[in-house]
Design an enzyme around this catalytic site. Structure first.
Site, PDB file in Angstrom:
ATOM      1  N   GLY A 171     -16.008  13.940  12.935  1.00  0.00           N
ATOM      2  CA  GLY A 171     -14.961  14.960  13.083  1.00  0.00           C
ATOM      3  C   GLY A 171     -14.320  14.935  14.456  1.00  0.00           C
ATOM      4  N   GLY A 407      22.194  13.110   1.866  1.00  0.00           N
ATOM      5  CA  GLY A 407      21.224  14.026   2.464  1.00  0.00           C
ATOM      6  C   GLY A 407      20.643  13.467   3.746  1.00  0.00           C
TER       7      GLY A 407
HETATM    8  C1  HXC Z   1     -26.858  10.855  20.236  1.00  0.00           C
HETATM    9  C2  HXC Z   1     -26.022   8.758  20.515  1.00  0.00           C
HETATM   10  C3  HXC Z   1     -25.013   9.011  19.550  1.00  0.00           C
HETATM   11  C4  HXC Z   1     -24.984  10.303  18.943  1.00  0.00           C
HETATM   12  C5  HXC Z   1     -24.735   7.029  20.319  1.00  0.00           C
HETATM   13  N1  HXC Z   1     -25.804   7.525  20.946  1.00  0.00           N
HETATM   14  N2  HXC Z   1     -24.238   7.917  19.455  1.00  0.00           N
HETATM   15  N3  HXC Z   1     -26.920   9.666  20.845  1.00  0.00           N
HETATM   16  N4  HXC Z   1     -25.916  11.180  19.338  1.00  0.00           N
HETATM   17  N5  HXC Z   1     -24.042  10.649  18.079  1.00  0.00           N
HETATM   18  C6  HXC Z   1     -26.597   6.885  21.970  1.00  0.00           C
HETATM   19  C7  HXC Z   1     -27.436   5.724  21.437  1.00  0.00           C
HETATM   20  O1  HXC Z   1     -28.640   6.196  20.909  1.00  0.00           O
HETATM   21  C8  HXC Z   1     -27.636   4.907  22.699  1.00  0.00           C
HETATM   22  O2  HXC Z   1     -28.613   5.550  23.472  1.00  0.00           O
HETATM   23  C9  HXC Z   1     -26.326   5.084  23.430  1.00  0.00           C
HETATM   24  O3  HXC Z   1     -25.737   6.275  22.915  1.00  0.00           O
HETATM   25  C10 HXC Z   1     -25.368   3.947  23.216  1.00  0.00           C
HETATM   26  O4  HXC Z   1     -25.236   3.722  21.825  1.00  0.00           O
HETATM   27  P1  HXC Z   1     -25.422   2.281  21.167  1.00  0.00           P
HETATM   28  O5  HXC Z   1     -25.582   2.492  19.724  1.00  0.00           O
HETATM   29  O6  HXC Z   1     -26.464   1.496  21.889  1.00  0.00           O
HETATM   30  O7  HXC Z   1     -24.003   1.631  21.493  1.00  0.00           O
HETATM   31  P2  HXC Z   1     -23.131   0.690  20.591  1.00  0.00           P
HETATM   32  O8  HXC Z   1     -23.958  -0.397  20.015  1.00  0.00           O
HETATM   33  O9  HXC Z   1     -21.958   0.301  21.422  1.00  0.00           O
HETATM   34  O10 HXC Z   1     -22.627   1.595  19.395  1.00  0.00           O
HETATM   35  C11 HXC Z   1     -21.840   2.730  19.672  1.00  0.00           C
HETATM   36  C12 HXC Z   1     -21.646   3.545  18.390  1.00  0.00           C
HETATM   37  C13 HXC Z   1     -23.000   3.876  17.758  1.00  0.00           C
HETATM   38  C14 HXC Z   1     -20.799   2.722  17.411  1.00  0.00           C
HETATM   39  C15 HXC Z   1     -20.849   4.787  18.781  1.00  0.00           C
HETATM   40  O11 HXC Z   1     -23.859   4.386  18.759  1.00  0.00           O
HETATM   41  C16 HXC Z   1     -22.885   4.882  16.668  1.00  0.00           C
HETATM   42  O12 HXC Z   1     -22.515   4.528  15.525  1.00  0.00           O
HETATM   43  N6  HXC Z   1     -23.174   6.155  16.962  1.00  0.00           N
HETATM   44  C17 HXC Z   1     -23.047   7.218  15.999  1.00  0.00           C
HETATM   45  C18 HXC Z   1     -21.602   7.517  15.753  1.00  0.00           C
HETATM   46  C19 HXC Z   1     -21.383   8.661  14.796  1.00  0.00           C
HETATM   47  O13 HXC Z   1     -21.635   8.538  13.603  1.00  0.00           O
HETATM   48  N7  HXC Z   1     -20.996   9.802  15.346  1.00  0.00           N
HETATM   49  C20 HXC Z   1     -20.772  10.934  14.575  1.00  0.00           C
HETATM   50  C21 HXC Z   1     -21.705  11.993  15.038  1.00  0.00           C
HETATM   51  S1  HXC Z   1     -21.300  13.459  14.145  1.00  0.00           S
HETATM   52  P3  HXC Z   1     -29.639   4.718  24.387  1.00  0.00           P
HETATM   53  O14 HXC Z   1     -30.559   5.776  24.949  1.00  0.00           O
HETATM   54  O15 HXC Z   1     -30.315   3.747  23.495  1.00  0.00           O
HETATM   55  O16 HXC Z   1     -28.785   4.049  25.432  1.00  0.00           O
HETATM   56  C22 HXC Z   1     -19.865  13.960  14.891  1.00  0.00           C
HETATM   57  C23 HXC Z   1     -19.246  15.137  14.235  1.00  0.00           C
HETATM   58  C24 HXC Z   1     -18.288  15.848  15.085  1.00  0.00           C
HETATM   59  O17 HXC Z   1     -19.434  13.470  15.835  1.00  0.00           O
HETATM   60  C25 HXC Z   1     -17.764  16.953  14.237  1.00  0.00           C
HETATM   61  C26 HXC Z   1     -16.756  17.780  14.892  1.00  0.00           C
HETATM   62  C27 HXC Z   1     -16.281  18.851  13.951  1.00  0.00           C
END
Ligand code: HXC
Length: 522
Positions: A171, A407
């Site tokens: 989101g 239009g």
């Molecule tokens: C907590 C997170 C995180 C998250 C990444 N990290 N996303 N920690 N919450 N949402 C942390 C990882 O654990 C990692 O920590 C560090 O950040 C870097 O991430 P990596 O995965 O190592 O990096 P990368 O390989 O470059 O991948 C990046 C990424 C991936 C594509 C963003 O991390 C990912 O898919 N994250 C989840 C994305 C997602 O689905 N977000 C939606 C969340 S819900 P360490 O300690 O190992 O360095 C949301 C809803 C909002 O956002 C709603 C609003 C209304």
């Protein structure tokens, strides 16, 4: 008790150097994380964006623990200057917990936005984040909710620009979507509501991040992004250029640049007629026309790759910043469709909100006909452009360079929609519809009778079309009913636009009928 001022100098120095050491360590870690991914750190980005030495960080230590050697949070916030004008900056730091948004980050962002609104300065967000911090659960989600609300509150008060320089998922994408402009880097940014993993799990579809939400997709297909940058430098450079055309808030007039009339601009403007073929069936590049009319030939296009049948962007006339809307003859003959209508309406709405005059260049053969457009909702979505022009109270100057049909003509900043000054080039074709269509309707019966009598229908049709063209496909009626203020030669176009803008510069918003809210077809 020892007051801060009475602290021994040595203790202060030690303390400051400890903090400085943590800062350096943090930056080293950030560089290691980001450079490995071909990205810059939050602070490197800020340095590239702002005038040198102007960054004034706030809440630098929030979320950190200095005694436990941990400095700061997943976002850097502060103020600075771009070309000498104050801006507020939010830069997510991916090297700290993936730049995710938790309680501290949300609080810092909201605090900065409040300041920016109070101090009437544009807000620029540099996004690079894993989204809501999973460990903080709904508390993180609720920070997003508050950011959405604050972004909506700032909308139309200060310009808001989102620069996507990494992931923007879940989101969280709606934060940028609520801002005025979204800029994405070509190979390192993506935006989607549900990521590839979720898509795979739910639908079985195998898709890459890039195909699901890369810059190309959002710049050319969805229209979410307004500019696709080659790299981070280009993205930040475009942001600086874009800002130069915008006032700092809705309380200011559009920027004025120092301008001295010069031979180059006049020479270019005098050639503009040569760019537009007389034959209405021949296409040309409207961007070239615009570049021949604006100061120094400088036109900053917005959403260049999306709905390219309409062109929108910023330029200047004798130093006055303006928004330009124009039909693009060389893409689908410049017809209006659902995407073009939405692109232009949002742009007109933005200019209206920020006191930027609008210059409209018309060469439109109509709406794109067919089931595809009707089913895509051209009525509902086309209505947005009508609302945008009809409610715009900024100076509106419209030039019909060739075709203005039906239009689509009325919608494109016509006098009846509230434009202040409307002119046409002498060969303009201003009419309800083209001669072929009109003859088919008006002379249907006669053509049927001629066919039944075995006469030469094609000849008769040609004759009818010629008569219709002579009588109805010209600017005469528009001049007679006052829908046009006059005919101008192509060579007079630039000067006419400049003098119209000077005349309209004191235009003020009219008093409106008091109401709680209108209900535009959003
Ligand atoms: C907590 C997170 C995180 C998250 C990444 N990290 N996303 N920690 N919450 N949402 C942390 C990882 O654990 C990692 O920590 C560090 O950040 C870097 O991430 P990596 O995965 O190592 O990096 P990368 O390989 O470059 O991948 C990046 C990424 C991936 C594509 C963003 O991390 C990912 O898919 N994250 C989840 C994305 C997602 O689905 N977000 C939606 C969340 S819900 P360490 O300690 O190992 O360095 C949301 C809803 C909002 O956002 C709603 C609003 C209304």
């Amino acid at each position: 008790m020892t007051s801060f001022g009475q602290r021994p100098a040595q203790t202060c120095d030690t303390y400051i150097s400890h903090v400085q050491h943590l800062h350096t360590k943090g930056e080293e870690r950030a560089r290691a994380v980001q450079h490995a991914k071909g990205k810059k750190t939050a602070r490197e980005r800020i340095s590239l964006l702002l005038d040198p030495g102007t960054f004034h960080e706030i809440g630098r230590f929030a979320g950190g623990n200095i005694d436990e050697d941990y400095l700061g949070s997943g976002v850097v916030t502060g103020f600075g200057e771009i070309s000498g004008r104050a801006v507020a900056i939010i830069a997510q730091d991916f090297s700290v917990r993936g730049g995710t948004l938790g309680d501290v980050e949300g609080t810092k962002i909201l605090h900065l936005m409040d300041h920016a609104i109070d101090m009437r300065m544009p807000i620029i967000s540099l996004l690079d984040s894993g989204g809501a911090r999973i460990q903080e659960g709904v508390a993180a989600l609720s920070q997003y909710g508050q950011i959405f609300r604050k972004t909506s509150a700032a909308s139309g008060v200060v310009p808001q620009i989102s620069v996507i320089l990494g992931p923007c998922a879940g989101g969280a994408v709606y934060g940028p979507a609520l801002t005025d402009f979204v800029i994405m880097t070509k190979d390192s940014s993506y935006m989607f509501v549900t990521g590839p993993e979720v898509v795979r799990a739910v639908t079985g579809e195998d898709v890459t991040s890039n195909d699901l939400g890369g810059a190309q997709l959002h710049s050319a297909t969805t229209g979410v992004a307004h500019y696709m940058a080659h790299d981070e430098e280009d993205a930040l450079d475009y942001t600086r250029s874009l800002l130069s055309y915008l006032p700092s808030s809705s309380e200011e007039d559009a920027p004025r640049f120092a301008y001295t009339a010069n031979d180059d601009d006049e020479a270019r403007a005098s050639e503009v007629g040569q760019l537009v073929p007389v034959n209405p069936k021949q296409s040309y590049d409207m961007v070239e026309v615009i570049e021949h009319l604006v100061d120094h030939g400088e036109f900053l296009q917005v959403q260049e790759l999306f709905a390219a049948n309409v062109v929108v962007g910023f330029g200047a006339f004798a130093g006055r910043s303006v928004g330009i809307v124009a039909n693009q003859s060389c893409v689908d003959a410049g017809t209006l469709d659902v995407h073009a209508s939405e692109k232009a309406s949002r742009f007109v709405q933005f200019c209206h909100a920020f006191n930027i005059p609008i210059v409209t260049l018309v060469d439109v053969p109509g709406y794109r006909p067919g089931t595809e457009q009707e089913r895509a909702g051209i009525i509902r979505r086309g209505a947005k452009l009508i609302t945008a022009y009809a409610t715009a109270t900024v100076p509106l100057v419209t030039i019909i360079v060739r075709k203005a049909y039906g239009g689509a003509y009325i919608v494109m900043g016509s006098k009846s929609m509230g434009a202040d000054f409307n002119y046409a080039w002498p060969g303009a074709e201003i009419t309800v519809m083209g001669s072929e269509g009109a003859v088919n309707i008006v002379h249907r019966k006669e053509l049927k009778e001629l066919k039944a009598a075995g006469s030469d229908v094609q000849r008769a049709r040609k004759r009818f079309e010629q008569a219709y063209s002579t009588q109805a496909v010209n600017p005469n009626l528009s001049l007679e009913i006052g829908a046009l203020d006059g005919l101008i030669t192509p060579e007079q176009t630039r000067q006419t636009i400049i003098s119209s803008l000077v005349l309209a510069q004191a235009k003020r918003r009219p008093q409106r009928i008091e109401r709680h809210s209108s209900n535009p077809p959003l």
